[in-house]
Design a protein around this motif. Structure first.
Motif, PDB file in Angstrom:
ATOM      1  N   THR A   6     -11.259  -1.712   2.851  1.00 12.72           N
ATOM      2  CA  THR A   6     -11.918  -1.447   1.572  1.00 12.72           C
ATOM      3  C   THR A   6     -11.100  -2.060   0.441  1.00 12.72           C
ATOM      4  OG1 THR A   6     -10.800   0.700   1.536  1.00 12.72           O
ATOM      5  CG2 THR A   6     -13.114   0.680   2.231  1.00 12.72           C
ATOM      6  N   GLY A   8     -10.907  -2.038  -3.916  1.00 14.87           N
ATOM      7  CA  GLY A   8     -11.357  -1.546  -5.198  1.00 14.87           C
ATOM      8  C   GLY A   8     -11.317  -2.662  -6.227  1.00 14.87           C
ATOM      9  N   TYR A  49      -5.592  -4.712  -1.579  1.00 13.02           N
ATOM     10  CA  TYR A  49      -6.801  -3.891  -1.564  1.00 13.02           C
ATOM     11  C   TYR A  49      -7.332  -3.614  -2.970  1.00 13.02           C
ATOM     12  CZ  TYR A  49      -3.926   0.120  -2.908  1.00 13.02           C
ATOM     13  OH  TYR A  49      -3.088   0.979  -3.579  1.00 13.02           O
ATOM     14  N   LEU A  50      -6.756  -4.292  -3.967  1.00 13.42           N
ATOM     15  CA  LEU A  50      -7.224  -4.172  -5.347  1.00 13.42           C
ATOM     16  C   LEU A  50      -7.437  -5.571  -5.900  1.00 13.42           C
ATOM     17  CD1 LEU A  50      -4.769  -1.450  -6.701  1.00 13.42           C
ATOM     18  CD2 LEU A  50      -7.160  -1.108  -6.058  1.00 13.42           C
ATOM     19  N   LEU A  63     -16.701  -1.002  -5.389  1.00 17.83           N
ATOM     20  CA  LEU A  63     -16.096  -1.113  -4.067  1.00 17.83           C
ATOM     21  C   LEU A  63     -16.604  -2.340  -3.338  1.00 17.83           C
ATOM     22  CD1 LEU A  63     -16.183   2.499  -2.549  1.00 17.83           C
ATOM     23  CD2 LEU A  63     -14.148   1.049  -2.744  1.00 17.83           C
ATOM     24  N   ARG A 113      -1.777  -0.983   5.231  1.00 21.78           N
ATOM     25  CA  ARG A 113      -1.911  -0.292   3.951  1.00 21.78           C
ATOM     26  C   ARG A 113      -0.581  -0.315   3.197  1.00 21.78           C
ATOM     27  NH1 ARG A 113      -3.839   5.827   4.235  1.00 21.78           N
ATOM     28  NH2 ARG A 113      -1.755   6.096   5.077  1.00 21.78           N
ATOM     29  N   ASP A 128      -5.086   5.221  -4.521  1.00 24.54           N
ATOM     30  CA  ASP A 128      -5.518   5.373  -3.127  1.00 24.54           C
ATOM     31  C   ASP A 128      -6.944   5.902  -2.979  1.00 24.54           C
ATOM     32  OD1 ASP A 128      -5.222   8.059  -3.916  1.00 24.54           O
ATOM     33  OD2 ASP A 128      -4.480   8.660  -1.934  1.00 24.54           O
ATOM     34  N   GLN A 129      -7.711   5.957  -4.074  1.00 18.30           N
ATOM     35  CA  GLN A 129      -9.021   6.595  -3.986  1.00 18.30           C
ATOM     36  C   GLN A 129      -9.983   6.022  -5.023  1.00 18.30           C
ATOM     37  OE1 GLN A 129      -9.505  11.012  -3.131  1.00 18.30           O
ATOM     38  NE2 GLN A 129      -9.708  11.028  -5.351  1.00 18.30           N
ATOM     39  N   VAL A 130     -11.239   5.906  -4.625  1.00 19.22           N
ATOM     40  CA  VAL A 130     -12.326   5.638  -5.564  1.00 19.22           C
ATOM     41  C   VAL A 130     -13.237   6.848  -5.555  1.00 19.22           C
ATOM     42  CG1 VAL A 130     -14.369   4.247  -6.030  1.00 19.22           C
ATOM     43  CG2 VAL A 130     -12.220   3.135  -5.420  1.00 19.22           C
ATOM     44  N   LEU A 173      -8.186   2.924   0.882  1.00 18.02           N
ATOM     45  CA  LEU A 173      -8.853   3.713  -0.152  1.00 18.02           C
ATOM     46  C   LEU A 173      -9.670   4.838   0.447  1.00 18.02           C
ATOM     47  CD1 LEU A 173     -10.127   0.885  -2.524  1.00 18.02           C
ATOM     48  CD2 LEU A 173      -8.346   2.555  -3.046  1.00 18.02           C
ATOM     49  N   ARG A 174      -9.479   6.028  -0.075  1.00 16.94           N
ATOM     50  CA  ARG A 174     -10.364   7.152   0.217  1.00 16.94           C
ATOM     51  C   ARG A 174     -11.609   7.038  -0.649  1.00 16.94           C
ATOM     52  NH1 ARG A 174      -7.822  12.510   0.901  1.00 16.94           N
ATOM     53  NH2 ARG A 174      -9.018  13.038  -0.941  1.00 16.94           N
ATOM     54  N   PRO A 189     -11.313   4.811 -10.350  1.00 15.01           N
ATOM     55  CA  PRO A 189     -10.171   4.872  -9.438  1.00 15.01           C
ATOM     56  C   PRO A 189      -9.300   6.091  -9.697  1.00 15.01           C
ATOM     57  CG  PRO A 189      -9.756   3.266 -11.172  1.00 15.01           C
ATOM     58  CD  PRO A 189     -11.129   3.828 -11.422  1.00 15.01           C
TER      59      PRO A 189
END
Length: 237
Positions: A6, A8, A49-50, A63, A113, A128-130, A173-174, A189
């Motif tokens: 994933t 972001g 991952y970004l 995403l 990761r 670590d999350q969207v 990403l969660r 985010p």
């Protein structure tokens, strides 16, 4: 659908906000590509991952889901209720039932990761999350869609307005789902940190503005471009 990774995306009107995001994440910026529209936030260790995109529109977040076969994944997503916005060859832009834009892109063997960053103040953090923000009336349909799309199980949290999706191990990403008021869905985010006040103070010193504090749980901020995000009291490790 077999989601392998994933990403972001930080969608911004100009490049002006990018130094802020490099500073708060501890990452560096890749060379720009596609006429300066895109760049990658490169971690010191692990796979990226970004990414950053200049859109000319108000700041937002979306995403990308990395899959082995984009055309097949697009057909599956459509069967779950998404619609195609555009197909640019190797990348398909789609919208969820609530109107949220996301992309299906080819997996390029990303698998490591990046670790959390420990800062001079002693705290550690990681983006670590969207969080997918969904009006109450659309929540059930949208939550079911994202669970079906990713294959990640829906799980309740200790707060009734939130549900989480159980991400596979190693995924960077969660995905959190939040019931919100209003008419429009969105994404933002979230950072995890083991010391929220110290981490928030660091972000404010870099140019963020606090808009809401939920003691012991999270703080909502705006970046210099007006994009909402949160620093949450969760383990960043």
């Amino acid at each position: 659908m077999d989601v392998r990774w994933t990403t972001g995306f930080l969608d911004s009107p100009t490049t002006d906000v990018e130094p802020f995001w490099l500073a708060v994440t501890g990452m560096s910026l890749s060379p720009r590509r596609d006429g300066g529209v895109f760049a990658t936030l490169v971690p010191a260790r692990g796979d990226a991952y970004l990414r950053a995109q200049v859109t000319g529109r108000p700041a937002g977040t979306h995403l990308d889901l990395h899959v082995a076969g984009v055309p097949e994944a697009a057909r599956e997503a459509a069967a779950f209720g998404a619609r195609v916005v555009r197909d640019v060859g190797g990348l398909v832009v789609m919208r969820s039932p609530a109107g949220l834009e996301f992309c299906l892109v080819s997996w390029r063997n990303e698998q490591e990761r990046p670790p959390a960053v420990r800062w001079p103040g002693g705290q550690s953090s990681r983006l670590d999350q969207v969080c997918v923000d969904v009006p109450e009336a659309r929540f059930e349909l949208e939550a079911s869609f994202w669970s079906s799309l990713t294959g990640w199980e829906r799980r309740p949290t200790d707060r009734p307005e939130f549900e989480s999706l159980a991400r596979p191990g190693g995924m960077p990403l969660r995905i959190l789902l939040q019931r919100v008021g209003g008419e429009r869905a969105g994404m933002h985010p979230d950072f995890a940190s083991d010391d929220v006040p110290a981490e928030v103070a660091r972000h404010v010193a870099l140019g963020a503005r606090v808009v809401r504090v939920v003691p012991g749980e999270w703080t909502t901020l705006l970046d210099p471009a007006g994009r909402e995000y949160c620093v949450t009291a969760r383990s960043p490790f």
